[in-house]
Design an enzyme around this catalytic site. Structure first.
Site, PDB file in Angstrom:
ATOM      1  N   ASN A   7      26.958  43.310  38.483  1.00  0.00           N
ATOM      2  CA  ASN A   7      26.507  42.608  37.281  1.00  0.00           C
ATOM      3  C   ASN A   7      26.498  43.623  36.143  1.00  0.00           C
ATOM      4  O   ASN A   7      25.583  44.439  36.041  1.00  0.00           O
ATOM      5  CB  ASN A   7      25.113  42.012  37.496  1.00  0.00           C
ATOM      6  CG  ASN A   7      24.650  41.171  36.316  1.00  0.00           C
ATOM      7  OD1 ASN A   7      25.289  41.130  35.268  1.00  0.00           O
ATOM      8  ND2 ASN A   7      23.521  40.499  36.482  1.00  0.00           N
ATOM      9  N   ARG A  88      29.635  39.171  38.458  1.00  0.00           N
ATOM     10  CA  ARG A  88      28.980  38.081  37.741  1.00  0.00           C
ATOM     11  C   ARG A  88      29.610  37.975  36.354  1.00  0.00           C
ATOM     12  O   ARG A  88      29.721  38.960  35.621  1.00  0.00           O
ATOM     13  CB  ARG A  88      27.489  38.356  37.585  1.00  0.00           C
ATOM     14  CG  ARG A  88      26.771  37.266  36.790  1.00  0.00           C
ATOM     15  CD  ARG A  88      25.409  37.714  36.308  1.00  0.00           C
ATOM     16  NE  ARG A  88      24.725  36.646  35.597  1.00  0.00           N
ATOM     17  CZ  ARG A  88      24.016  36.836  34.483  1.00  0.00           C
ATOM     18  NH1 ARG A  88      23.910  38.036  33.956  1.00  0.00           N
ATOM     19  NH2 ARG A  88      23.418  35.827  33.891  1.00  0.00           N
ATOM     20  N   HIS A 177      22.452  30.171  34.902  1.00  0.00           N
ATOM     21  CA  HIS A 177      21.719  30.422  36.155  1.00  0.00           C
ATOM     22  C   HIS A 177      22.358  29.676  37.326  1.00  0.00           C
ATOM     23  O   HIS A 177      21.708  29.431  38.346  1.00  0.00           O
ATOM     24  CB  HIS A 177      20.241  29.997  36.054  1.00  0.00           C
ATOM     25  CG  HIS A 177      19.440  30.798  35.073  1.00  0.00           C
ATOM     26  ND1 HIS A 177      18.372  30.266  34.391  1.00  0.00           N
ATOM     27  CD2 HIS A 177      19.550  32.083  34.655  1.00  0.00           C
ATOM     28  CE1 HIS A 177      17.852  31.188  33.598  1.00  0.00           C
ATOM     29  NE2 HIS A 177      18.548  32.303  33.746  1.00  0.00           N
ATOM     30  N   LEU A 204      12.444  30.074  37.447  1.00  0.00           N
ATOM     31  CA  LEU A 204      11.461  30.428  36.427  1.00  0.00           C
ATOM     32  C   LEU A 204      11.235  31.931  36.420  1.00  0.00           C
ATOM     33  O   LEU A 204      10.630  32.484  37.338  1.00  0.00           O
ATOM     34  CB  LEU A 204      10.136  29.701  36.694  1.00  0.00           C
ATOM     35  CG  LEU A 204      10.217  28.169  36.837  1.00  0.00           C
ATOM     36  CD1 LEU A 204       8.855  27.604  37.196  1.00  0.00           C
ATOM     37  CD2 LEU A 204      10.759  27.541  35.565  1.00  0.00           C
ATOM     38  N   ASN A 206      11.754  35.429  33.267  1.00  0.00           N
ATOM     39  CA  ASN A 206      11.697  35.674  31.822  1.00  0.00           C
ATOM     40  C   ASN A 206      12.605  34.684  31.103  1.00  0.00           C
ATOM     41  O   ASN A 206      12.286  34.192  30.035  1.00  0.00           O
ATOM     42  CB  ASN A 206      12.097  37.109  31.497  1.00  0.00           C
ATOM     43  CG  ASN A 206      11.772  37.473  30.064  1.00  0.00           C
ATOM     44  OD1 ASN A 206      12.619  37.415  29.199  1.00  0.00           O
ATOM     45  ND2 ASN A 206      10.511  37.822  29.814  1.00  0.00           N
ATOM     46  N   ARG A 236      12.301  33.260  24.648  1.00  0.00           N
ATOM     47  CA  ARG A 236      13.128  32.210  24.044  1.00  0.00           C
ATOM     48  C   ARG A 236      12.286  30.957  23.825  1.00  0.00           C
ATOM     49  O   ARG A 236      11.418  30.630  24.626  1.00  0.00           O
ATOM     50  CB  ARG A 236      14.329  31.877  24.931  1.00  0.00           C
ATOM     51  CG  ARG A 236      15.296  33.038  25.094  1.00  0.00           C
ATOM     52  CD  ARG A 236      16.470  32.633  25.972  1.00  0.00           C
ATOM     53  NE  ARG A 236      17.260  33.801  26.342  1.00  0.00           N
ATOM     54  CZ  ARG A 236      17.827  33.969  27.527  1.00  0.00           C
ATOM     55  NH1 ARG A 236      17.676  33.056  28.481  1.00  0.00           N
ATOM     56  NH2 ARG A 236      18.544  35.048  27.780  1.00  0.00           N
TER      57      ARG A 236
END
Length: 392
Positions: A7, A88, A177, A204, A206, A236
């Protein structure tokens, strides 16, 4: 077979080395502050955590150091021991509905889609290109965050804006996600030995998103054209009236970039609590009767409950509700409050079973109309699984 899950961020590189198909973790770690002063990296191997300072001017140096450490710690004897690398990639647009082996056409498409994910796709491409340069004979696979959501029907992904925006500029809900939600669905299906489950998957952390899944197909998800809408998150805002943006631009004399930065990085739990984006800090504030923390937590839970309720109807009653991510897996207090707010559906929490962190557990009562589970997510192993399936 050794497979690396990668990633790559703009200034970071997270990695895990798996022995496949056993899914045994051989090594993992994180390179941080790439291209920034005081860069460091951390390696976890055989239960030991090693932290080192090292100058990392770019991703190529970081990846070369990673490969050097794989040799040093005898994870590999030679580069050829690495059979594949899974990457990713945040945005695959409408083109990619599953993971794919990376070729020149895939690289071109990821680059073209960078306008949809300007902070992520270019960084993901850097990791891909460096690995292809250093290990030209190793297969590279792209695992797209958006792919799992591409089964959404048009009534879920089309926005009620001029249709030409979708036709000309691909303005639509994409969802993110996806790798996590796919893992959650596969894990709960395996545990319950069913492949026809109707699942509300709550990732769930950050960042946060909720997804309605029916027999492995996504019907709707909360994140949209970008990762900004949906539920309230750490920094956010989630769903808001878009007319707020020009209003604040005028009142605060701010540019569109400055307001969007506020909505992405200064809002959510942080913005309302005026304290922190970390739910643990919020909970501590609630215990001290901090009014802003009480408000932030109540808003956070209610916005999650609103979407769960919406997806309850979309699925015509789900079989299970799953909680994952940093808050979903560890937020005992938050999970309890969310489930208690769902009592109107006959959903009930078992407080004793809910007293758990980071462990697959059923947390609803035996008479609950819908079973609720904690399902620890694992995006890295999902990357490794998809990569293995494509190269085995």
């Amino acid at each position: 077979m050794l497979i690396l899950s990668i990633n790559a961020g703009s200034s970071s590189l997270k990695f895990t080395g798996y022995q496949m198909p056993e899914e045994k973790v051989l090594i993992s770690g994180l390179f941080e502050r790439i291209g920034i002063n005081n860069s460091i990296y951390t390696i976890k191997i055989k239960g030991e955590k090693i932290k080192k300072e090292f100058d990392l001017p770019n991703h190529e140096v970081a990846i070369k150091k990673l490969l050097e450490e794989l040799l040093n710690y005898q994870v590999i004897n030679k580069y050829e021991d690495i059979k594949a690398v899974g990457h990713r990639v945040v945005h695959g647009g409408e083109k990619y509905t599953d993971s794919v082996i990376i070729d020149d056409d895939v690289i071109t498409t990821i680059k073209e889609l960078s306008s949809l994910a300007p902070l992520h796709n270019p960084a993901n491409l850097i990791g891909i290109k460096v690995f292809k340069d250093i290990l030209p004979n190793v297969t590279n696979v792209a695992i797209f965050d958006t792919a799992f959501h591409q089964t959404m029907p048009p009534f879920s992904y089309i926005y009620p804006v001029p249709y030409e925006w979708y036709q000309k500029y691909q303005i639509r809900k994409y969802g993110f996600h996806g790798t996590s939600h796919k893992y959650i669905y596969e894990e709960i299906s395996k545990q319950l030995n069913r492949n026809d489950l109707k699942v509300i998957s709550c990732h769930l952390g950050n960042g946060g998103s909720i997804t309605a899944i029916d027999s492995g197909k996504v019907l709707d998800t909360t994140l949209g054209f970008t990762p900004l809408p949906g539920v309230m998150m750490g920094t956010r805002c989630g769903d808001i009236d878009p007319s707020i943006i020009p209003y604040i631009m005028e009142k605060e004399n701010k540019s569109i970039e400055e307001v969007m930065n506020d909505l992405n990085k200064q809002s959510g739990l942080l913005g309302v609590s005026q304290l922190s984006s970390d739910s643990r800090d919020i909970e501590e504030g609630v215990n001290k009767n901090n009014e802003q923390c009480v408000l932030a937590e109540e808003m956070y839970e209610r916005k999650i409950v609103n979407y769960i309720s919406q997806y309850y109807c979309l699925l015509n009653k789900p079989d299970v509700i799953c909680f994952a991510g940093g808050i979903g897996e560890n937020g005992i207090h938050v999970r309890k409050n969310i489930i208690e707010k769902l009592k109107v559906f006959g959903i009930n929490v078992d407080e004793e079973k809910n007293d758990v962190r980071g462990k697959f557990t059923k947390i609803s009562t035996s008479n609950s109309s819908v079973d609720c589970f904690v399902v620890p997510t694992d995006e890295e192993v999902m990357i490794a699984r998809d990569t293995y399936q494509l190269v085995k």
